[in-house]
Design a protein around this motif. Structure first.
Motif, mmCIF file in Angstrom:
data_model
loop_
_atom_site.group_PDB
_atom_site.id
_atom_site.type_symbol
_atom_site.label_atom_id
_atom_site.label_comp_id
_atom_site.label_asym_id
_atom_site.label_seq_id
_atom_site.Cartn_x
_atom_site.Cartn_y
_atom_site.Cartn_z
ATOM 1 N N THR A 27 0.865 -1.183 0.000
ATOM 2 C CA THR A 27 0.000 0.000 0.000
ATOM 3 C C THR A 27 0.895 1.225 0.000
ATOM 4 O O THR A 27 2.115 1.117 0.106
ATOM 5 C CB THR A 27 -0.909 0.059 1.250
ATOM 6 N N CYS A 43 -4.094 -1.060 -2.929
ATOM 7 C CA CYS A 43 -3.594 -2.269 -2.264
ATOM 8 C C CYS A 43 -3.359 -3.331 -3.328
ATOM 9 O O CYS A 43 -4.246 -3.625 -4.141
ATOM 10 C CB CYS A 43 -4.600 -2.773 -1.226
ATOM 11 N N SER A 58 -9.153 -7.595 2.471
ATOM 12 C CA SER A 58 -9.837 -7.073 3.662
ATOM 13 C C SER A 58 -9.208 -5.739 4.043
ATOM 14 O O SER A 58 -7.979 -5.598 4.060
ATOM 15 C CB SER A 58 -9.725 -8.049 4.830
ATOM 16 N N TRP A 59 -10.075 -4.766 4.363
ATOM 17 C CA TRP A 59 -9.615 -3.455 4.809
ATOM 18 C C TRP A 59 -10.152 -3.184 6.215
ATOM 19 O O TRP A 59 -11.329 -3.430 6.495
ATOM 20 C CB TRP A 59 -10.120 -2.354 3.883
ATOM 21 N N TYR A 61 -9.890 -0.128 9.568
ATOM 22 C CA TYR A 61 -9.638 1.292 9.806
ATOM 23 C C TYR A 61 -9.489 1.548 11.297
ATOM 24 O O TYR A 61 -10.305 1.083 12.098
ATOM 25 C CB TYR A 61 -10.790 2.111 9.228
ATOM 26 N N SER A 71 -13.540 -3.258 10.929
ATOM 27 C CA SER A 71 -13.575 -3.757 9.561
ATOM 28 C C SER A 71 -14.497 -2.872 8.730
ATOM 29 O O SER A 71 -15.631 -2.581 9.134
ATOM 30 C CB SER A 71 -14.065 -5.202 9.541
ATOM 31 N N SER A 104 -7.917 -2.129 -4.427
ATOM 32 C CA SER A 104 -8.035 -0.724 -4.053
ATOM 33 C C SER A 104 -9.479 -0.346 -3.734
ATOM 34 O O SER A 104 -10.433 -0.904 -4.282
ATOM 35 C CB SER A 104 -7.516 0.171 -5.189
ATOM 36 N N PHE A 118 -5.292 2.965 7.734
ATOM 37 C CA PHE A 118 -6.037 1.940 7.002
ATOM 38 C C PHE A 118 -5.102 0.762 6.725
ATOM 39 O O PHE A 118 -3.961 0.955 6.294
ATOM 40 C CB PHE A 118 -6.584 2.496 5.693
ATOM 41 N N THR A 119 -5.594 -0.438 6.966
ATOM 42 C CA THR A 119 -4.789 -1.654 6.807
ATOM 43 C C THR A 119 -5.438 -2.572 5.783
ATOM 44 O O THR A 119 -6.643 -2.840 5.850
ATOM 45 C CB THR A 119 -4.649 -2.400 8.142
ATOM 46 N N CYS A 120 -4.619 -3.042 4.840
ATOM 47 C CA CYS A 120 -5.097 -3.970 3.807
ATOM 48 C C CYS A 120 -4.434 -5.328 4.016
ATOM 49 O O CYS A 120 -3.224 -5.419 4.221
ATOM 50 C CB CYS A 120 -4.771 -3.437 2.414
ATOM 51 N N THR A 134 -0.119 -1.109 5.796
ATOM 52 C CA THR A 134 -0.922 0.012 6.289
ATOM 53 C C THR A 134 -0.594 1.296 5.532
ATOM 54 O O THR A 134 0.516 1.480 5.024
ATOM 55 C CB THR A 134 -0.682 0.247 7.789
#
Length: 226
Positions: A27, A43, A58-59, A61, A71, A104, A118-120, A134
């Motif tokens: 990311t 992502c 999966s994303w 926050y 989630s 994305s 934000f984590t992918c 992240t």
């Protein structure tokens, strides 16, 4: 006996599950956006396997100042699911292409409260072992000028000045060389003219006695005519 052992080995190898390998997720590092604008959070992942039909994204926050993550999006089995209770339930759109390993998302109508991390996470079975990546989002009323932009501008100005100085230097050299050449040609022409006059020699000076005799003859000739 050997045949039996060979067949048993083939059967055992066939039922042993295929080992998974590491997956690398990418990311951005930090994104800046204006309040009320939209932003794309990218992502993607690298895997040695072909892209699986069971690929997932999966994303999550985590707002600034909070320790807990929520989630906000999940993609699996070819379908995208947006959390219907989170802060982005009406402002999140999936814009990725799983077939190209792109997970994305697009966040719309940003607000100051959207600042956070934000984590992918991605899975490409059997490659499911990997560290999520992240990206931090910062929402501003006016996007600040980043240090990289300032550095780039300074480098550009310095390079421009160097080019200008070099151009002036070569222009001056050209003008000086031209002036020297003109002076050399002029001096050479003057010397050539002086040399030509020297070869011709000075004009002979008139003899005063001869001049006087010539004038006397002219006067006598005029008297005879009278």
């Amino acid at each position: 006996m050997l045949t039996f052992l060979a067949l048993a080995s083939v059967v055992l190898l066939g039922i042993v599950p295929e080992q998974s390998q590491a997956i690398v997720i990418y990311t951005g590092w930090e994104r800046h956006a204006l309040i009320g604008s939209d932003i794309r959070l990218s992502c993607s992942f690298f895997s040695w396997r072909w892209t699986s039909e069971d690929v997932t994204f999966s994303w999550t926050y985590r707002p600034d100042g909070s320790r807990d993550s929520i989630s906000i999006f999940h993609y699996t089995s070819g379908a995208a699911y947006v959390d219907n209770k989170g802060p982005f339930r009406d402002r999140l759109e999936f814009v990725g292409n799983p077939g190209r390993r792109d997970g994305s998302i697009l966040l719309k109508n940003l607000d100051f409260s959207d600042n956070g991390t934000f984590t992918c996470d991605a899975k490409n079975p059997p490659d499911i072992v990997g560290r999520p990546s992240t990206v931090r989002l910062l929402v501003f009323e006016k996007v600040p000028i980043q240090a990289g932009v300032i550095t780039g501008a300074i480098i550009g100005v310095v390079l421009g000045l160097l080019v200008l100085i070099v151009s002036i230097y070569y222009l001056m050299r050209f003008l000086v060389a031209r002036r020297v050449f003109s002076l050399s040609v002029s001096k050479h022409g003057k010397k050539k003219k002086e040399g030509s006059q020297a070869r011709q020699g000075p004009a002979a000076a008139a003899d005063p006695a001869k001049v006087k005799a010539s004038e006397k003859k002219k006067q006598e000739s005029r008297k005879d005519k009278k």
